[in-house]
Design an enzyme around this catalytic site. Structure first.
Site, PDB file in Angstrom:
ATOM      1  N   PRO A   1       0.928  -1.239  -0.019  1.00 27.67           N
ATOM      2  CA  PRO A   1      -0.024   0.132   0.085  1.00 27.67           C
ATOM      3  C   PRO A   1       0.981   1.373   0.019  1.00 27.67           C
ATOM      4  CG  PRO A   1       0.078  -1.212   2.168  1.00 27.67           C
ATOM      5  CD  PRO A   1       0.653  -2.108   1.338  1.00 27.67           C
ATOM      6  N   ASP A   2       0.357   2.255  -0.590  1.00 27.87           N
ATOM      7  CA  ASP A   2       1.093   3.596  -0.406  1.00 27.87           C
ATOM      8  C   ASP A   2       0.646   4.410   0.856  1.00 27.87           C
ATOM      9  OD1 ASP A   2      -1.372   4.707  -0.990  1.00 27.87           O
ATOM     10  OD2 ASP A   2      -0.948   5.587  -3.014  1.00 27.87           O
ATOM     11  N   PHE A   3       0.962   5.669   0.921  1.00 29.43           N
ATOM     12  CA  PHE A   3       0.707   6.115   2.219  1.00 29.43           C
ATOM     13  C   PHE A   3      -0.749   6.905   2.060  1.00 29.43           C
ATOM     14  CE2 PHE A   3       4.961   7.472   4.358  1.00 29.43           C
ATOM     15  CZ  PHE A   3       5.190   6.076   4.731  1.00 29.43           C
ATOM     16  N   ARG A   4      -0.934   7.576   1.100  1.00 26.51           N
ATOM     17  CA  ARG A   4      -1.953   8.922   1.022  1.00 26.51           C
ATOM     18  C   ARG A   4      -3.171   8.214   0.164  1.00 26.51           C
ATOM     19  NH1 ARG A   4       2.723  10.782   1.231  1.00 26.51           N
ATOM     20  NH2 ARG A   4       3.328  12.190   3.036  1.00 26.51           N
TER      21      ARG A   4
ATOM     22  N   ASN B   1      10.962   4.928  -2.100  1.00 31.36           N
ATOM     23  CA  ASN B   1      10.521   3.599  -1.642  1.00 31.36           C
ATOM     24  C   ASN B   1      11.352   3.058  -0.627  1.00 31.36           C
ATOM     25  OD1 ASN B   1       8.041   4.235  -3.042  1.00 31.36           O
ATOM     26  ND2 ASN B   1       8.471   2.926  -4.662  1.00 31.36           N
TER      27      ASN B   1
ATOM     28  N   ASP C   1      11.113  -0.541   0.045  1.00 33.85           N
ATOM     29  CA  ASP C   1      10.784  -1.749  -0.267  1.00 33.85           C
ATOM     30  C   ASP C   1      11.759  -2.606  -0.884  1.00 33.85           C
ATOM     31  OD1 ASP C   1      10.284  -1.221  -3.117  1.00 33.85           O
ATOM     32  OD2 ASP C   1       8.305  -0.644  -2.542  1.00 33.85           O
TER      33      ASP C   1
ATOM     34  N   HIS D   1      14.854   7.668   0.857  1.00 31.03           N
ATOM     35  CA  HIS D   1      14.463   7.656   2.242  1.00 31.03           C
ATOM     36  C   HIS D   1      15.139   6.574   2.825  1.00 31.03           C
ATOM     37  CE1 HIS D   1      10.869  10.359   0.988  1.00 31.03           C
ATOM     38  NE2 HIS D   1      12.080  11.050   1.382  1.00 31.03           N
TER      39      HIS D   1
HETATM   40  P1  CNA Z   1       2.140   8.666  -1.407  1.00 24.66           P
HETATM   41  O1  CNA Z   1       2.160  10.177  -0.914  1.00 24.66           O
HETATM   42  O2  CNA Z   1       1.411   7.793  -0.844  1.00 24.66           O
HETATM   43  O3  CNA Z   1       1.545   9.068  -2.910  1.00 24.66           O
HETATM   44  C1  CNA Z   1       1.636   7.947  -3.874  1.00 24.66           C
HETATM   45  C2  CNA Z   1       1.048   8.377  -5.172  1.00 24.66           C
HETATM   46  O4  CNA Z   1       0.967   7.205  -6.127  1.00 24.66           O
HETATM   47  C3  CNA Z   1      -0.451   9.089  -5.290  1.00 24.66           C
HETATM   48  O5  CNA Z   1      -0.414  10.063  -5.725  1.00 24.66           O
HETATM   49  C4  CNA Z   1      -1.302   7.931  -5.625  1.00 24.66           C
HETATM   50  O6  CNA Z   1      -2.434   8.730  -6.251  1.00 24.66           O
HETATM   51  C5  CNA Z   1      -0.371   7.364  -6.456  1.00 24.66           C
HETATM   52  N1  CNA Z   1      -0.641   5.790  -7.009  1.00 24.66           N
HETATM   53  C6  CNA Z   1      -0.741   4.758  -6.109  1.00 24.66           C
HETATM   54  N2  CNA Z   1      -1.083   3.751  -6.874  1.00 24.66           N
HETATM   55  C7  CNA Z   1      -1.185   4.054  -8.308  1.00 24.66           C
HETATM   56  C8  CNA Z   1      -1.320   3.348  -9.441  1.00 24.66           C
HETATM   57  N3  CNA Z   1      -1.694   2.067  -9.286  1.00 24.66           N
HETATM   58  N4  CNA Z   1      -1.575   4.165 -10.324  1.00 24.66           N
HETATM   59  C9  CNA Z   1      -1.376   5.316 -10.535  1.00 24.66           C
HETATM   60  N5  CNA Z   1      -1.141   6.053  -9.520  1.00 24.66           N
HETATM   61  C10 CNA Z   1      -0.879   5.475  -8.075  1.00 24.66           C
HETATM   62  O7  CNA Z   1       3.597   7.967  -1.580  1.00 24.66           O
HETATM   63  P2  CNA Z   1       4.994   9.041  -1.952  1.00 24.66           P
HETATM   64  O8  CNA Z   1       6.020   7.999  -2.386  1.00 24.66           O
HETATM   65  O9  CNA Z   1       4.950  10.309  -2.714  1.00 24.66           O
HETATM   66  O10 CNA Z   1       5.334   9.459  -0.540  1.00 24.66           O
HETATM   67  C11 CNA Z   1       6.619   9.462   0.022  1.00 24.66           C
HETATM   68  C12 CNA Z   1       6.710   8.397   0.995  1.00 24.66           C
HETATM   69  C13 CNA Z   1       5.926   7.355   1.123  1.00 24.66           C
HETATM   70  C14 CNA Z   1       8.065   8.147   1.288  1.00 24.66           C
HETATM   71  O11 CNA Z   1       8.464   8.410   2.528  1.00 24.66           O
HETATM   72  C15 CNA Z   1       7.997   6.321   1.237  1.00 24.66           C
HETATM   73  O12 CNA Z   1       9.038   5.881   2.031  1.00 24.66           O
HETATM   74  C16 CNA Z   1       6.932   6.273   1.764  1.00 24.66           C
HETATM   75  N6  CNA Z   1       6.109   4.857   1.252  1.00 24.66           N
HETATM   76  C17 CNA Z   1       6.982   3.986   0.637  1.00 24.66           C
HETATM   77  C18 CNA Z   1       6.420   2.767   0.315  1.00 24.66           C
HETATM   78  C19 CNA Z   1       7.236   1.611  -0.244  1.00 24.66           C
HETATM   79  O13 CNA Z   1       8.421   1.441  -0.050  1.00 24.66           O
HETATM   80  N7  CNA Z   1       6.563   0.810  -1.194  1.00 24.66           N
HETATM   81  C20 CNA Z   1       5.049   2.339   0.528  1.00 24.66           C
HETATM   82  C21 CNA Z   1       3.998   3.465   1.422  1.00 24.66           C
HETATM   83  C22 CNA Z   1       4.777   4.836   1.640  1.00 24.66           C
END
Ligand code: CNA
Length: 257
Positions: A13-16, A87, A89, A106
């Site tokens: 999952p993403d954060f937001r 990321n 991960d 990060h």
């Molecule tokens: P965020 O703020 O959660 O934004 C993610 C963006 O991706 C959003 O604009 C979503 O709409 C978009 N999105 C998600 N899935 C899809 C999809 N399938 N198709 C199109 N768009 C999509 O995440 P950011 O990376 O911008 O924020 C920074 C944080 C999140 C960092 O500090 C990371 O460490 C942290 N993070 C990392 C992970 C990971 O390592 N996979 C997971 C969750 C959070």
């Protein structure tokens, strides 16, 4: 530049994102507020939620998806100057992009540091403890050993400074799957020359693409997998990408057996 959206198709999952995002699903960790999971003060008070999340993110549990392999293909073709990722991960590494091409802005779980005596440890020492639900401790001073993930207020890894030379050299900037809300990473999107095209592939319009667009910006909104597959098709790389993904899947099947 990539963010959490690149890994949502891998099941992380993403954060937001509303509802599916990590921040809206942290209740089980009993946090005062979601961001506390990446705050040092809270970590020193209660490190368990962070390590529970770390266990969930264990690199063996997830696989790279078509977006990671598209980036790998850019590297194989000599087109990738550098991949700046937020990321944690580690899926860029699993996809075969060499560490020299990566800036893990990060941090990562590949290494860890004792929060008391600052001794460094390899990430694998920490995983052994985390996977059996134990808090990793320094064998010398018994301090908690924290993976080298950048928490709020901590400085970014030294390699982040590479942006000073990389961004002025870029011919095109791809920005994939990020809300461009976390600084200083987000501001890198402004660091390329004004004549350089910036391509945003994301679900929604974010950051300077919304509030200070440039004339050469290109925006592809919607589901990222679909957008990247379409781009790959336009480049005529579909078959090559499929071959690469087949080869890599076989390697990972071997790893997981
Ligand atoms: P965020 O703020 O959660 O934004 C993610 C963006 O991706 C959003 O604009 C979503 O709409 C978009 N999105 C998600 N899935 C899809 C999809 N399938 N198709 C199109 N768009 C999509 O995440 P950011 O990376 O911008 O924020 C920074 C944080 C999140 C960092 O500090 C990371 O460490 C942290 N993070 C990392 C992970 C990971 O390592 N996979 C997971 C969750 C959070």
């Amino acid at each position: 530049m990539v963010g959490a959206g690149v890994s949502t198709p891998s099941g992380i999952p993403d954060f937001r994102s509303p509802r599916s995002g990590l921040y809206s699903n942290l209740q089980r960790y009993d946090l005062p507020y979601p961001e506390a999971i990446f705050e040092l003060t809270f970590f020193h008070h209660n490190p368990k939620p962070f390590f529970a999340l770390a266990k969930e993110l264990h690199p063996g549990s997830y696989r790279p998806n078509v977006i990671h392999y598209f980036l790998r293909l850019l590297h194989d073709k000599g087109l990738l100057l550098r991949l700046y990722t937020q990321n944690i991960d580690g899926l860029e590494r699993v996809a075969g992009i060499p560490a020299s091409k990566l800036v893990e802005a990060h941090g990562s779980f590949a290494s860890a540091t004792c929060t008391v005596c600052r001794r460094p440890f390899p990430g694998k020492d920490v995983w052994a403890e985390v996977m059996v639900d134990r808090i990793p401790r320094c064998p010398v001073c018994t301090g908690i050993v924290k993976p080298d993930i950048v928490f709020f207020g901590e400085t970014l890894p030294q390699r982040f400074l590479l942006h000073v030379v990389d961004f002025p050299m870029a011919d095109v900037l791809l920005i994939l799957g990020t809300s461009l809300e976390v600084e200083p990473f987000a501001s890198l999107s402004e660091a390329v020359r004004s004549s350089v095209p910036r391509l945003l592939i994301n679900r929604d319009l974010v950051g300077p693409f919304a509030w200070r667009p440039r004339s050469r910006d290109v925006v592809q909104l919607g589901d990222m997998v679909h957008s990247v597959e379409r781009l790959v098709e336009l480049l005529g790389w579909t078959e090559e990408l499929q071959d690469l993904m087949r080869q890599e899947a076989e390697k990972l099947n071997g790893r997981d057996r």
